[in-house]
Motif scaffolding. Structure first.
Motif, PDB file in Angstrom:
ATOM      1  N   ASP A  30      11.239 -29.086 -37.492  1.00 62.88           N
ATOM      2  CA  ASP A  30      10.082 -28.651 -38.278  1.00 62.88           C
ATOM      3  C   ASP A  30       9.626 -29.748 -39.232  1.00 62.88           C
ATOM      4  O   ASP A  30       8.424 -30.041 -39.330  1.00 62.88           O
ATOM      5  CB  ASP A  30      10.427 -27.379 -39.059  1.00 62.88           C
ATOM      6  CG  ASP A  30       9.215 -26.825 -39.803  1.00 62.88           C
ATOM      7  OD1 ASP A  30       8.221 -26.459 -39.136  1.00 62.88           O
ATOM      8  OD2 ASP A  30       9.256 -26.765 -41.044  1.00 62.88           O
ATOM      9  N   SER A  31      10.572 -30.392 -39.934  1.00 62.59           N
ATOM     10  CA  SER A  31      10.206 -31.471 -40.854  1.00 62.59           C
ATOM     11  C   SER A  31       9.593 -32.644 -40.109  1.00 62.59           C
ATOM     12  O   SER A  31       8.609 -33.241 -40.558  1.00 62.59           O
ATOM     13  CB  SER A  31      11.442 -31.939 -41.632  1.00 62.59           C
ATOM     14  OG  SER A  31      11.953 -30.904 -42.433  1.00 62.59           O
ATOM     15  N   ALA A  54       8.040 -32.538 -37.197  1.00 64.07           N
ATOM     16  CA  ALA A  54       6.727 -32.141 -36.695  1.00 64.07           C
ATOM     17  C   ALA A  54       5.670 -32.257 -37.787  1.00 64.07           C
ATOM     18  O   ALA A  54       4.556 -32.755 -37.546  1.00 64.07           O
ATOM     19  CB  ALA A  54       6.784 -30.716 -36.156  1.00 64.07           C
ATOM     20  N   ARG A  55       5.992 -31.813 -38.991  1.00 70.31           N
ATOM     21  CA  ARG A  55       5.036 -31.905 -40.089  1.00 70.31           C
ATOM     22  C   ARG A  55       4.721 -33.361 -40.429  1.00 70.31           C
ATOM     23  O   ARG A  55       3.582 -33.697 -40.739  1.00 70.31           O
ATOM     24  CB  ARG A  55       5.582 -31.178 -41.328  1.00 70.31           C
ATOM     25  CG  ARG A  55       5.593 -29.666 -41.176  1.00 70.31           C
ATOM     26  CD  ARG A  55       6.165 -28.951 -42.392  1.00 70.31           C
ATOM     27  NE  ARG A  55       6.106 -27.512 -42.219  1.00 70.31           N
ATOM     28  CZ  ARG A  55       5.056 -26.761 -42.514  1.00 70.31           C
ATOM     29  NH1 ARG A  55       3.972 -27.328 -43.029  1.00 70.31           N
ATOM     30  NH2 ARG A  55       5.074 -25.463 -42.327  1.00 70.31           N
ATOM     31  N   LEU A  56       5.736 -34.217 -40.370  1.00 68.81           N
ATOM     32  CA  LEU A  56       5.515 -35.644 -40.598  1.00 68.81           C
ATOM     33  C   LEU A  56       4.521 -36.207 -39.590  1.00 68.81           C
ATOM     34  O   LEU A  56       3.711 -37.078 -39.914  1.00 68.81           O
ATOM     35  CB  LEU A  56       6.846 -36.390 -40.497  1.00 68.81           C
ATOM     36  CG  LEU A  56       6.796 -37.916 -40.587  1.00 68.81           C
ATOM     37  CD1 LEU A  56       6.308 -38.353 -41.962  1.00 68.81           C
ATOM     38  CD2 LEU A  56       8.169 -38.510 -40.303  1.00 68.81           C
ATOM     39  N   CYS A  57       4.559 -35.699 -38.355  1.00 75.43           N
ATOM     40  CA  CYS A  57       3.683 -36.179 -37.287  1.00 75.43           C
ATOM     41  C   CYS A  57       2.360 -35.421 -37.229  1.00 75.43           C
ATOM     42  O   CYS A  57       1.572 -35.618 -36.292  1.00 75.43           O
ATOM     43  CB  CYS A  57       4.396 -36.072 -35.942  1.00 75.43           C
ATOM     44  SG  CYS A  57       5.862 -37.120 -35.807  1.00 75.43           S
ATOM     45  N   GLY A  58       2.114 -34.540 -38.194  1.00 74.87           N
ATOM     46  CA  GLY A  58       0.837 -33.841 -38.245  1.00 74.87           C
ATOM     47  C   GLY A  58       0.791 -32.545 -37.452  1.00 74.87           C
ATOM     48  O   GLY A  58      -0.291 -31.996 -37.227  1.00 74.87           O
ATOM     49  N   LEU A  59       1.950 -32.020 -37.033  1.00 73.98           N
ATOM     50  CA  LEU A  59       2.001 -30.764 -36.295  1.00 73.98           C
ATOM     51  C   LEU A  59       2.562 -29.690 -37.228  1.00 73.98           C
ATOM     52  O   LEU A  59       3.747 -29.687 -37.540  1.00 73.98           O
ATOM     53  CB  LEU A  59       2.880 -30.907 -35.050  1.00 73.98           C
ATOM     54  CG  LEU A  59       3.038 -29.661 -34.180  1.00 73.98           C
ATOM     55  CD1 LEU A  59       1.708 -29.282 -33.550  1.00 73.98           C
ATOM     56  CD2 LEU A  59       4.090 -29.891 -33.104  1.00 73.98           C
ATOM     57  N   LEU A  60       1.698 -28.763 -37.667  1.00 75.28           N
ATOM     58  CA  LEU A  60       2.123 -27.775 -38.657  1.00 75.28           C
ATOM     59  C   LEU A  60       2.920 -26.645 -38.036  1.00 75.28           C
ATOM     60  O   LEU A  60       3.754 -26.033 -38.694  1.00 75.28           O
ATOM     61  CB  LEU A  60       0.896 -27.214 -39.389  1.00 75.28           C
ATOM     62  CG  LEU A  60       0.067 -28.241 -40.171  1.00 75.28           C
ATOM     63  CD1 LEU A  60      -1.079 -27.568 -40.894  1.00 75.28           C
ATOM     64  CD2 LEU A  60       0.943 -29.003 -41.157  1.00 75.28           C
ATOM     65  N   ASP A  61       2.657 -26.348 -36.768  1.00 77.25           N
ATOM     66  CA  ASP A  61       3.372 -25.274 -36.074  1.00 77.25           C
ATOM     67  C   ASP A  61       4.320 -25.890 -35.055  1.00 77.25           C
ATOM     68  O   ASP A  61       3.899 -26.363 -34.004  1.00 77.25           O
ATOM     69  CB  ASP A  61       2.369 -24.345 -35.384  1.00 77.25           C
ATOM     70  CG  ASP A  61       3.058 -23.215 -34.636  1.00 77.25           C
ATOM     71  OD1 ASP A  61       4.284 -23.023 -34.837  1.00 77.25           O
ATOM     72  OD2 ASP A  61       2.395 -22.524 -33.838  1.00 77.25           O
ATOM     73  N   SER A  62       5.608 -25.887 -35.358  1.00 77.89           N
ATOM     74  CA  SER A  62       6.592 -26.512 -34.467  1.00 77.89           C
ATOM     75  C   SER A  62       7.291 -25.498 -33.570  1.00 77.89           C
ATOM     76  O   SER A  62       8.248 -25.846 -32.879  1.00 77.89           O
ATOM     77  CB  SER A  62       7.635 -27.268 -35.296  1.00 77.89           C
ATOM     78  OG  SER A  62       8.372 -26.371 -36.113  1.00 77.89           O
ATOM     79  N   HIS A  63       6.827 -24.237 -33.573  1.00 80.94           N
ATOM     80  CA  HIS A  63       7.462 -23.236 -32.728  1.00 80.94           C
ATOM     81  C   HIS A  63       7.187 -23.547 -31.257  1.00 80.94           C
ATOM     82  O   HIS A  63       6.121 -24.047 -30.899  1.00 80.94           O
ATOM     83  CB  HIS A  63       6.957 -21.837 -33.073  1.00 80.94           C
ATOM     84  CG  HIS A  63       7.373 -21.373 -34.425  1.00 80.94           C
ATOM     85  ND1 HIS A  63       6.603 -21.584 -35.557  1.00 80.94           N
ATOM     86  CD2 HIS A  63       8.499 -20.721 -34.844  1.00 80.94           C
ATOM     87  CE1 HIS A  63       7.220 -21.080 -36.610  1.00 80.94           C
ATOM     88  NE2 HIS A  63       8.365 -20.558 -36.209  1.00 80.94           N
ATOM     89  N   PHE A  64       8.157 -23.247 -30.411  1.00 82.81           N
ATOM     90  CA  PHE A  64       8.004 -23.488 -28.982  1.00 82.81           C
ATOM     91  C   PHE A  64       8.710 -22.383 -28.218  1.00 82.81           C
ATOM     92  O   PHE A  64       9.582 -21.685 -28.748  1.00 82.81           O
ATOM     93  CB  PHE A  64       8.598 -24.853 -28.601  1.00 82.81           C
ATOM     94  CG  PHE A  64      10.064 -24.992 -28.886  1.00 82.81           C
ATOM     95  CD1 PHE A  64      11.023 -24.635 -27.949  1.00 82.81           C
ATOM     96  CD2 PHE A  64      10.501 -25.468 -30.122  1.00 82.81           C
ATOM     97  CE1 PHE A  64      12.383 -24.749 -28.217  1.00 82.81           C
ATOM     98  CE2 PHE A  64      11.864 -25.594 -30.399  1.00 82.81           C
ATOM     99  CZ  PHE A  64      12.803 -25.234 -29.444  1.00 82.81           C
TER     100      PHE A  64
END
Length: 227
Positions: free
Chosen positions: A124-125, A127-137
């Motif tokens: 999750d952290s 993903a947010r660093l890479c600009g993806l707010l929703d890391s659910h899969f």
């Protein structure tokens, strides 16, 4: 060094002198996450390479300014104080990625993808660093990612790098959901609805089985060549 710093420093867009300036001088001399006021003559001496009686490599003030611009563009430096409009002599910077929280130390061990791989709690952290707010899969997304890379056993990455690849896949899926007319390439396709039991879809399972079969066949051929 944080994973975020490592990712920025290993970018092909960053020159070797810029990496050296950051690692061997700016980061080393910094207090907490703030640099000392930059001293151009001192920076020039720090980067110079001296041969027999002369310099084999020297950096001009204009080149120093360009190197610092590189580091800013890479997100490693953030300007906090500037005294000269034409250069950065006397300026101070914040090391923007040095104290980034939420990411574990970068693991050194690299490995090929395997069927039981899963991203860890740092996803999750990252993903947010890479600009993806929703890391659910869902398991279909994970299964197809694993299947794709099982078919490429020559690729070795560490856990952090595999998660970066997975985050890129998730970002591509989100983009395709927003734009259904976008072309589909490789395993980067629009996500199928998650199955109720949380297991990989039939297609993902078939991809994983085929990847295993190809991998085993390659290993058998390799063993035969060595006998």
């Amino acid at each position: 060094m944080t994973p975020a710093e490592y990712q920025a420093l290993t970018s092909s867009k960053l020159s070797h002198p810029a990496r050296s300036l950051y690692l061997l001088y700016l980061r080393y001399q910094a207090r907490a996450d703030l640099t000392q006021p930059l001293d151009y003559p001192e920076l020039g001496r720090a980067l110079a390479v001296q041969g027999k009686g002369d310099y084999r490599y020297r950096v001009t003030p204009a080149e120093l300014t360009a190197l610092i611009d590189e580091l800013q563009q890479a997100g490693l430096l953030s300007l906090t104080e500037r005294t000269h409009p034409q250069n950065y002599h006397g300026a101070r910077f914040r090391l923007a990625l040095k104290n980034l929280q939420g990411l574990a130390p970068l693991p050194a061990r690299q490995f090929a993808m395997y069927p039981e791989w899963r991203p860890d709690e740092q996803l999750d952290s990252l993903a947010r660093l890479c600009g993806l707010l929703d890391s659910h899969f869902d398991e279909t997304e994970l299964g197809e990612f694993i299947a794709y890379w099982l078919g490429r056993p020559e690729v070795f990455e560490n856990q952090h790098q595999w998660m970066l690849r997975f985050v890129r896949q998730l970002k591509n899926r989100r983009a395709l959901r927003r734009d259904p007319t976008a072309p589909v390439t490789g395993y980067q396709q629009a996500a199928a609805p998650a199955k109720a039991d949380g297991s990989p879809s039939k297609r993902a399972q078939e991809m994983m089985e085929e990847a295993r079969r190809l991998r085993d066949k390659q290993q058998e051929s390799h063993d035969e060549e060595n006998t």
